[in-house]
Scaffold this active site. Structure first.
Site, PDB file in Angstrom:
ATOM      1  N   PRO A 184       5.191   2.050  -4.471  1.00 53.26           N
ATOM      2  CA  PRO A 184       4.954   3.500  -4.497  1.00 53.26           C
ATOM      3  C   PRO A 184       4.826   4.060  -3.093  1.00 53.26           C
ATOM      4  O   PRO A 184       4.665   3.309  -2.115  1.00 53.26           O
ATOM      5  CB  PRO A 184       3.647   3.628  -5.289  1.00 53.26           C
ATOM      6  N   LYS A 226      -3.461  -2.837 -13.678  1.00 51.10           N
ATOM      7  CA  LYS A 226      -4.333  -2.585 -14.827  1.00 51.10           C
ATOM      8  C   LYS A 226      -5.681  -3.290 -14.653  1.00 51.10           C
ATOM      9  O   LYS A 226      -6.738  -2.716 -14.954  1.00 51.10           O
ATOM     10  CB  LYS A 226      -3.647  -3.051 -16.105  1.00 51.10           C
ATOM     11  N   SER A 285       2.579  -1.306 -24.147  1.00 50.12           N
ATOM     12  CA  SER A 285       1.406  -2.119 -23.835  1.00 50.12           C
ATOM     13  C   SER A 285       0.119  -1.605 -24.452  1.00 50.12           C
ATOM     14  O   SER A 285      -0.918  -2.261 -24.338  1.00 50.12           O
ATOM     15  CB  SER A 285       1.243  -2.225 -22.309  1.00 50.12           C
ATOM     16  N   VAL A 341       2.285   3.011   0.721  1.00 48.90           N
ATOM     17  CA  VAL A 341       1.692   1.670   0.778  1.00 48.90           C
ATOM     18  C   VAL A 341       2.051   0.939   2.066  1.00 48.90           C
ATOM     19  O   VAL A 341       1.621  -0.198   2.265  1.00 48.90           O
ATOM     20  CB  VAL A 341       2.117   0.829  -0.447  1.00 48.90           C
ATOM     21  N   GLY A 342       2.856   1.556   2.947  1.00 51.23           N
ATOM     22  CA  GLY A 342       3.129   0.965   4.249  1.00 51.23           C
ATOM     23  C   GLY A 342       4.415   0.199   4.352  1.00 51.23           C
ATOM     24  O   GLY A 342       4.528  -0.738   5.162  1.00 51.23           O
ATOM     25  N   LYS A 343       5.432   0.572   3.578  1.00 49.87           N
ATOM     26  CA  LYS A 343       6.708  -0.160   3.627  1.00 49.87           C
ATOM     27  C   LYS A 343       7.375   0.014   4.990  1.00 49.87           C
ATOM     28  O   LYS A 343       7.841  -0.955   5.596  1.00 49.87           O
ATOM     29  CB  LYS A 343       7.634   0.343   2.507  1.00 49.87           C
ATOM     30  N   THR A 344       7.452   1.248   5.470  1.00 51.23           N
ATOM     31  CA  THR A 344       8.118   1.510   6.749  1.00 51.23           C
ATOM     32  C   THR A 344       7.344   0.911   7.912  1.00 51.23           C
ATOM     33  O   THR A 344       7.908   0.274   8.811  1.00 51.23           O
ATOM     34  CB  THR A 344       8.306   3.019   6.942  1.00 51.23           C
TER      35      THR A 344
END
Length: 810
Positions: A360, A725, A682, A363-366
């Protein structure tokens, strides 16, 4: 000698001479070369008679032996003036056009073609209109002669003196080049006035063609004159520079390019092409547009790195320290990078990995890709692919287009300056396609380790080795990435941070960063841990820390204002101060029920921002067996309600319920926060538990959270997003999480703090779920107790008590 035929003569049989690509008109004297046997036979028959022959044009000139259907029906009756036999057995004949005639019947004999012909009847014309047409024809033919410059002035004057319309048309046709089809049309017209009208139209077209040809010739001549003048001036300039002892800049540039080609470690293919383009450039004028195109091409070819590599840092401890310093958590991705460096120490010549971080926003991907480049000692280049819809953006434009450039891949390589950089392809799931191509398909070659060593950009049109570069793609979801492209990527998921990780990130990174950005680094400022928790839980709802950072920045700006106004020297940020600075909290953290309730079960849901609590309410009321669902449930979730109800009905006897219990009641299933769409399988065991509780009047434990899909037989199937979850259950202080047995392997991904606090009940069947979830006296003797409960309470099924209200919608 035979006499010229007259119009008064009666129709009679005439030999026929077919003409190729030619139409003969009255008053025309034309020599013809005849070689076809049947045509020669027709001429011999005419010579043996009155020398008359009918000339008809062929419909298709390619037909060697035309029949009656291959000829036009209107032609000209001609008089054979002379006939001369040639040594090659061909015949040269001189004919004079007589009158227009129509072939009534065409006959094909063995010897030649014959026709029963009659003179073409002509209709009368208006004398005044014909006179006007004659005058207009005189004027237009004068214009034609002026542009054509072929008819002599004497001939033009002779035309202008001729007032007979029929003779005028026949004479014009001898000097105006027309297509065979147009000449045939004029021949077949039945009055001089109509023929004059048609000739006017055809001459106007010819005049337009002549004017266009003249414009084209002028344009070509001007271009040639400009090129010759430019060449002459360049030669003069070169001579002046030689006299003054000045250096020729263009020649200097050519010498510099030649030196660069020698000094650059080009591939053999690239070197041959560069030298060929340089030779071509030497033959061009330096000011010509084509020279600019070639010069730009050579600049790009020599500008991208060839054989230039940065030295990789292979110290695993140092790389691990850098990764831990820049990011909290993300252990799996850090482990993958360390593994790559370890393999690189053992295998010197290895291909770069092709990774894809999926998670999402925030979250610090780059930033993780930047940290990887720093840890490995490689150059870093980021390419944003969001909204790219043109395949040429990836592979470049061909040089035939004005302003053509290489694609983003080679541009990034030039910017990196080395052959082994870290290339970040950001937002790869946001690619789109249209009539200009599909850029995702163009990436298939770039991101395939078996193909990218011969990547071919349309602009350079040579193979370039990308196999040493480390490609890192980022995406929020996999839905936007085509399956063939996913197959080429090593997908690593970033599920988001737990609250403890977010608090660590805030203390180590976000607070110091915002203190420096707002000028508070000299102030004795401390954020209390409870203050950060307040911001996190009441003012953010996300998987990453982007909004968390914005709220911290908001607090720092308000503190900066107070520092300027009140000259503060120190400040402690408490939860109370946070609420006064940020105002009303937009979110409330999920809470479990304070006590066990009948018909209320706590489920767990996965969202883009992490796990969430999903309460499910069931109430039973008198009715006619209807099953009502509300709460904006999706199709899959509604099917889960149906499956849960079918399971309860199939287990009615074991649950102590009458076999037809559903016939006299209505069951209402509601999931609060009705404005929020919900879907997925679920929630199956959660709904089934709430249904059993409502029907048996046994409360559901308020410290138990559930997740799992249910089948009609009561089996519990695995689900996705267990980590998110479970963390949601951890945040909302649940004691037990009931989950599918098949998901037990996923517990290894949970943080230790969650594993220590939560108890996980792994189940395979719905009976086990009920034993754990319902507040029972003896869970091991569950069904026996339900039977006793039914005997003691003979009418437990119908109730008018309203279900407890858990939450309000947004």
């Amino acid at each position: 000698m035979a006499q010229q035929p007259t119009a008064a003569e009666e129709s009679r049989a005439l030999p026929v001479l077919p003409l190729r690509d030619m139409v003969l008109f009255p008053r025309m004297v034309v020599p013809l070369f005849v070689g076809r046997p049947r045509s020669i036979a027709a001429l011999e028959r005419a010579m043996s008679g009155d020398h008359r022959i009918l000339l008809l044009a062929q419909r298709e000139a390619a037909i060697a032996d035309p029949g009656p259907d291959d000829l036009h029906r209107v032609g000209t009756c001609c008089l054979v003036k002379q006939l001369l036999r040639m040594p090659d057995r061909n015949v040269k004949v001189l004919v004079e056009g007589g009158q227009r005639m129509r072939a009534v019947d065409l006959l094909a004999s063995d010897e030649c073609l014959e026709a029963n012909a009659e003179p073409l009847a002509e209709s009368g014309d208006d004398a005044i209109e014909v006179a006007a047409l004659v005058r207009e024809v005189h004027r237009v033919f004068g214009q034609y002669a002026e542009h054509k410059k072929r008819p002599t002035p004497e001939l033009v004057n002779a035309f202008k003196r001729d007032e007979d319309p029929g003779r005028l048309v026949d004479l014009l046709l001898q000097h105006v080049p027309l297509k065979t089809a147009d000449r045939q049309i004029v021949l077949e017209l039945d009055s001089p006035g109509r023929r004059l009208q048609k000739m006017l139209e055809l001459i106007d077209v010819e005049i337009e063609i002549l004017l266009t040809e003249a414009r084209i010739r002028n344009r070509v001549r001007e271009n040639m004159e400009h090129s010759q003048r430019q060449y002459f001036l360049n030669e003069q300039m070169a001579a002046i520079q030689r006299e003054l002892g000045e250096k020729d800049e263009f020649k200097s540039e050519l010498d510099e390019l030649a030196e660069q080609i020698k000094a650059t470690a080009l591939s053999e293919e690239a070197r041959q092409k560069a030298e060929r383009e340089l030779r071509k450039l030497k033959l061009m004028s330096p000011m010509s547009p084509e020279a600019t195109v070639v010069r730009n091409y050579l600049d790009w070819m020599l500008g991208i790195p060839w054989g230039i590599f940065t030295q990789d840092k292979l110290d695993l401890d140092e790389a691990e320290r850098i990764l831990d310093e820049d990011h909290c958590g993300l252990d799996k991705i850090k482990e993958r990078i360390i593994e790559h460096l370890a393999v690189h120490r053992l295998v010197i010549d290895m291909k770069g990995p092709i990774l894809c971080f999926v998670g999402p926003p925030g979250v610090g991907k780059t930033s993780l890709a930047k940290s990887i480049a720093r840890a490995t000692g490689r150059n870093f280049v980021r390419m944003s692919l969001g909204g790219v819809r043109d395949e040429a953006e990836i592979r470049g434009h061909r040089r035939t287009y004005i302003g053509a450039l290489p694609g983003k891949i080679l541009q990034a390589m030039k910017k990196a300056g080395s052959c082994n950089p870290v290339l970040l392809l950001d937002e790869v799931d946001k690619l789109s396609s249209d009539f200009r191509g599909d850029p995702a398909s163009a990436l298939l070659e770039v991101l395939d380790p078996e193909q990218n060593h011969t990547f071919n950009d349309h602009y350079l049109d040579i193979d370039y080795d990308l196999s040493k570069a480390m490609f890192i793609c980022t995406a929020n979801t996999l839905q936007g990435i085509p399956v063939p492209l996913q197959d080429r990527l090593e997908i690593l998921r970033l599920p988001g941070y737990i609250d403890e990780e977010k608090l660590d990130i805030a203390r180590v990174h976000l607070v110091p960063k915002q203190r420096k950005a707002t000028g508070l680094d000299r102030l004795d400022l401390k954020f209390h841990s409870d203050a950060l928790k307040t911001i996190l839980r009441y003012y953010t709802r996300e998987a990453g820390v982007r909004q968390f950072e914005r709220e911290i920045a908001n607090c720092c700006r308000k503190i900066a204002r107070r520092v300027v106004k009140d000259d503060l020297k120190a400040l402690r940020v408490t939860p109370r101060l946070v609420k006064s600075m940020l105002g009303v909290a937009p979110f409330r953290p999920g809470k479990r029920e304070s006590q066990s309730e009948i018909g209320v079960a706590s489920g767990l849901a996965w969202t883009q921002t992490g796990g969430e609590l999903l309460a499910t309410e069931v109430t039973v009321m008198p009715g006619k067996g209807k099953l009502i669902t509300t709460g904006k449930l999706g199709e899959v979730m509604q099917e889960s309600v149906q499956a849960a109800m079918s399971y309860v009905r199939s287990r009615a006897a074991s649950l102590g319920l009458p076999g037809d219990f559903y016939a006299s009641i209505d069951v209402h299933v509601h999931v609060p926060e009705g404005a929020t769409p919900k879907d997925g399988p679920s929630a199956g065991i959660t709904i089934a538990t709430a249904l059993v509780s409502a029907l048996t009047r046994i409360p559901v434990r308020n410290d138990v959270a559930l997740t799992g899909e249910i089948t009609l037989r009561g089996r519990v199937l695995p689900i996705g997003g267990l980590k998110e979850k479970a963390l949601a259950a951890y945040r909302t202080d649940f004691a037990t999480v009931i989950m599918p047995k098949d998901n037990e392997k996923d517990l290894a991904e949970l943080p230790r703090v969650a594993l220590r606090k939560l108890r996980f009940a792994c189940v395979e069947h719905m009976d086990e779920v009920l034993r754990h979830a319902l507040r029972l006296e003896d869970p091991e003797r569950f069904f026996e107790q339900l039977v006793r409960h039914e005997v003691a309470n003979p009418q437990p099924v119908v109730t008018t008590d309203p279900a407890p209200t858990l939450a309000t919608s947004h």
